[in-house]
Design a protein around this motif. Structure first.
Motif, PDB file in Angstrom:
ATOM      1  N   LYS A 246      -2.341  -2.771   1.577  1.00  0.00           N
ATOM      2  CA  LYS A 246      -2.307  -1.609   0.685  1.00  0.00           C
ATOM      3  C   LYS A 246      -3.675  -0.941   0.624  1.00  0.00           C
ATOM      4  O   LYS A 246      -3.774   0.295   0.688  1.00  0.00           O
ATOM      5  CB  LYS A 246      -1.850  -2.031  -0.710  1.00  0.00           C
ATOM      6  CG  LYS A 246      -1.693  -0.889  -1.669  1.00  0.00           C
ATOM      7  CD  LYS A 246      -1.205  -1.373  -3.022  1.00  0.00           C
ATOM      8  CE  LYS A 246      -1.092  -0.219  -3.979  1.00  0.00           C
ATOM      9  NZ  LYS A 246      -0.700  -0.635  -5.311  1.00  0.00           N
TER      10      LYS A 246
ATOM     11  N   ASP B 190      -4.532   2.828   1.784  1.00  0.00           N
ATOM     12  CA  ASP B 190      -5.214   3.753   0.873  1.00  0.00           C
ATOM     13  C   ASP B 190      -6.475   4.321   1.516  1.00  0.00           C
ATOM     14  O   ASP B 190      -6.775   5.510   1.364  1.00  0.00           O
ATOM     15  CB  ASP B 190      -5.554   3.061  -0.450  1.00  0.00           C
ATOM     16  CG  ASP B 190      -4.332   2.828  -1.323  1.00  0.00           C
ATOM     17  OD1 ASP B 190      -3.314   3.528  -1.125  1.00  0.00           O
ATOM     18  OD2 ASP B 190      -4.391   1.940  -2.200  1.00  0.00           O
TER      19      ASP B 190
ATOM     20  N   LYS C 287       3.384   6.410   3.328  1.00  0.00           N
ATOM     21  CA  LYS C 287       4.008   6.498   2.000  1.00  0.00           C
ATOM     22  C   LYS C 287       5.134   5.472   1.856  1.00  0.00           C
ATOM     23  O   LYS C 287       5.247   4.791   0.824  1.00  0.00           O
ATOM     24  CB  LYS C 287       4.547   7.917   1.778  1.00  0.00           C
ATOM     25  CG  LYS C 287       5.085   8.173   0.408  1.00  0.00           C
ATOM     26  CD  LYS C 287       5.532   9.622   0.260  1.00  0.00           C
ATOM     27  CE  LYS C 287       6.138   9.859  -1.112  1.00  0.00           C
ATOM     28  NZ  LYS C 287       6.597  11.252  -1.246  1.00  0.00           N
ATOM     29  N   GLU C 288       5.963   5.344   2.885  1.00  0.00           N
ATOM     30  CA  GLU C 288       7.056   4.366   2.864  1.00  0.00           C
ATOM     31  C   GLU C 288       6.513   2.939   2.800  1.00  0.00           C
ATOM     32  O   GLU C 288       7.062   2.086   2.091  1.00  0.00           O
ATOM     33  CB  GLU C 288       7.929   4.515   4.111  1.00  0.00           C
ATOM     34  CG  GLU C 288       8.738   5.780   4.171  1.00  0.00           C
ATOM     35  CD  GLU C 288       9.386   6.021   5.534  1.00  0.00           C
ATOM     36  OE1 GLU C 288      10.374   6.766   5.577  1.00  0.00           O
ATOM     37  OE2 GLU C 288       8.904   5.467   6.544  1.00  0.00           O
TER      38      GLU C 288
ATOM     39  N   LEU D 221       3.680   1.951   1.472  1.00  0.00           N
ATOM     40  CA  LEU D 221       3.187   1.680   0.114  1.00  0.00           C
ATOM     41  C   LEU D 221       4.334   1.375  -0.841  1.00  0.00           C
ATOM     42  O   LEU D 221       4.228   0.477  -1.680  1.00  0.00           O
ATOM     43  CB  LEU D 221       2.357   2.862  -0.398  1.00  0.00           C
ATOM     44  CG  LEU D 221       0.985   3.047   0.259  1.00  0.00           C
ATOM     45  CD1 LEU D 221       0.328   4.346  -0.217  1.00  0.00           C
ATOM     46  CD2 LEU D 221       0.080   1.856  -0.012  1.00  0.00           C
ATOM     47  N   ALA D 222       5.433   2.104  -0.700  1.00  0.00           N
ATOM     48  CA  ALA D 222       6.605   1.855  -1.561  1.00  0.00           C
ATOM     49  C   ALA D 222       7.171   0.461  -1.286  1.00  0.00           C
ATOM     50  O   ALA D 222       7.504  -0.285  -2.220  1.00  0.00           O
ATOM     51  CB  ALA D 222       7.665   2.925  -1.332  1.00  0.00           C
ATOM     52  N   PHE D 223       7.271   0.106  -0.004  1.00  0.00           N
ATOM     53  CA  PHE D 223       7.776  -1.219   0.359  1.00  0.00           C
ATOM     54  C   PHE D 223       6.865  -2.312  -0.191  1.00  0.00           C
ATOM     55  O   PHE D 223       7.339  -3.306  -0.748  1.00  0.00           O
ATOM     56  CB  PHE D 223       7.897  -1.357   1.883  1.00  0.00           C
ATOM     57  CG  PHE D 223       8.191  -2.760   2.316  1.00  0.00           C
ATOM     58  CD1 PHE D 223       9.474  -3.266   2.229  1.00  0.00           C
ATOM     59  CD2 PHE D 223       7.179  -3.600   2.782  1.00  0.00           C
ATOM     60  CE1 PHE D 223       9.761  -4.579   2.611  1.00  0.00           C
ATOM     61  CE2 PHE D 223       7.451  -4.905   3.162  1.00  0.00           C
ATOM     62  CZ  PHE D 223       8.738  -5.390   3.074  1.00  0.00           C
TER      63      PHE D 223
ATOM     64  N   SER E 142       4.874  -2.285  -2.752  1.00  0.00           N
ATOM     65  CA  SER E 142       5.020  -2.418  -4.215  1.00  0.00           C
ATOM     66  C   SER E 142       6.252  -3.248  -4.574  1.00  0.00           C
ATOM     67  O   SER E 142       6.189  -4.150  -5.416  1.00  0.00           O
ATOM     68  CB  SER E 142       5.119  -1.045  -4.877  1.00  0.00           C
ATOM     69  OG  SER E 142       3.901  -0.365  -4.747  1.00  0.00           O
ATOM     70  N   LYS E 143       7.380  -2.948  -3.895  1.00  0.00           N
ATOM     71  CA  LYS E 143       8.604  -3.704  -4.164  1.00  0.00           C
ATOM     72  C   LYS E 143       8.455  -5.162  -3.729  1.00  0.00           C
ATOM     73  O   LYS E 143       8.895  -6.079  -4.435  1.00  0.00           O
ATOM     74  CB  LYS E 143       9.795  -3.056  -3.448  1.00  0.00           C
ATOM     75  CG  LYS E 143      10.211  -1.743  -4.041  1.00  0.00           C
ATOM     76  CD  LYS E 143      11.355  -1.120  -3.272  1.00  0.00           C
ATOM     77  CE  LYS E 143      11.720   0.240  -3.825  1.00  0.00           C
ATOM     78  NZ  LYS E 143      12.758   0.894  -3.028  1.00  0.00           N
TER      79      LYS E 143
END
Length: 146
Positions: free
Chosen positions: A49, A53, A100-101, A103-105, A107-108
Motif C-alpha cells: 500500500k 501510494d 486504485k483497484e 488499494l481497494a483490494f 483494504s478489504k
C-alpha cells in the motif's frame, strides 16, 4: 491412609502438569504462531500500500526497484508502466489491478486478515485462561495438602 491421599494428590498434580505441558502450551504456541503469520501477511500488504501510494503521489509512470526472487536474493527490475500492478490474492493466484483497484483490494484483505488474527488472539486468551485455572487448581491442591 495418609500415604494414599498424598499419592492421589501427587497423581492429580502430575495429571494437571501433563495436561498443561502436552495439551495447553502446544495449543497456545500454535495459535500464536498462526496469528504471527497473519500479522506478517498484513505487514506485506501494508508495505505494498505504501509503495502504491508513493507511485500515485509522485505520479511515477515508470519505476526502478529491487525484487526479491526468494531466499533474500534481490535483482534490479525496471517497470516501464505503473498503470497496473499484479497482486497475490492467495492460493498462488496473482490478479492484475489498477492502482486504485489494488488499494481497494488491500483494504478489504487487511480487514479480513485482521478478523482472522483477532480470532487467534481470542483463542490464545482462552488457552491462557485454561492454563491459569489449571495452575490455580494445582496451587489449591498443594495448599490443602499441607
Amino acid at each position: 491412609m495418609e500415604d494414599t491421599v498424598k499419592q492421589d494428590l501427587n497423581a492429580l498434580i502430575k495429571k494437571y502438569d501433563t495436561f498443561i505441558a502436552n495439551t495447553l502450551k502446544p495449543s497456545l504456541k500454535k495459535e500464536l504462531d498462526e496469528r504471527d503469520l497473519i500479522f506478517n501477511h498484513i505487514s506485506e500488504y501494508q508495505k505494498l500500500k505504501v509503495q502504491i501510494d508513493t507511485i500515485k503521489d509522485n505520479d511515477l509512470q515508470e519505476l526502478k526497484t529491487m525484487v526479491d526472487l526468494g531466499s533474500q536474493f534481490f535483482v534490479q527490475a525496471h517497470i516501464p508502466d505503473t498503470k497496473y500492478i499484479y497482486v497475490n490474492v492467495g492460493f498462488g493466484f496473482h490478479v492484475q489491478f489498477t492502482l486504485k483497484e489494488a488499494l481497494a483490494f488491500i483494504s478489504k484483505k487487511e480487514a479480513q486478515l485482521q478478523k482472522l488474527a483477532d480470532k487467534h488472539t481470542e483463542e490464545a486468551d482462552k488457552i491462557r485462561a485454561h492454563i491459569k485455572m489449571a495452575l490455580e487448581a494445582m496451587s489449591e491442591i498443594l495448599m490443602n495438602s499441607s
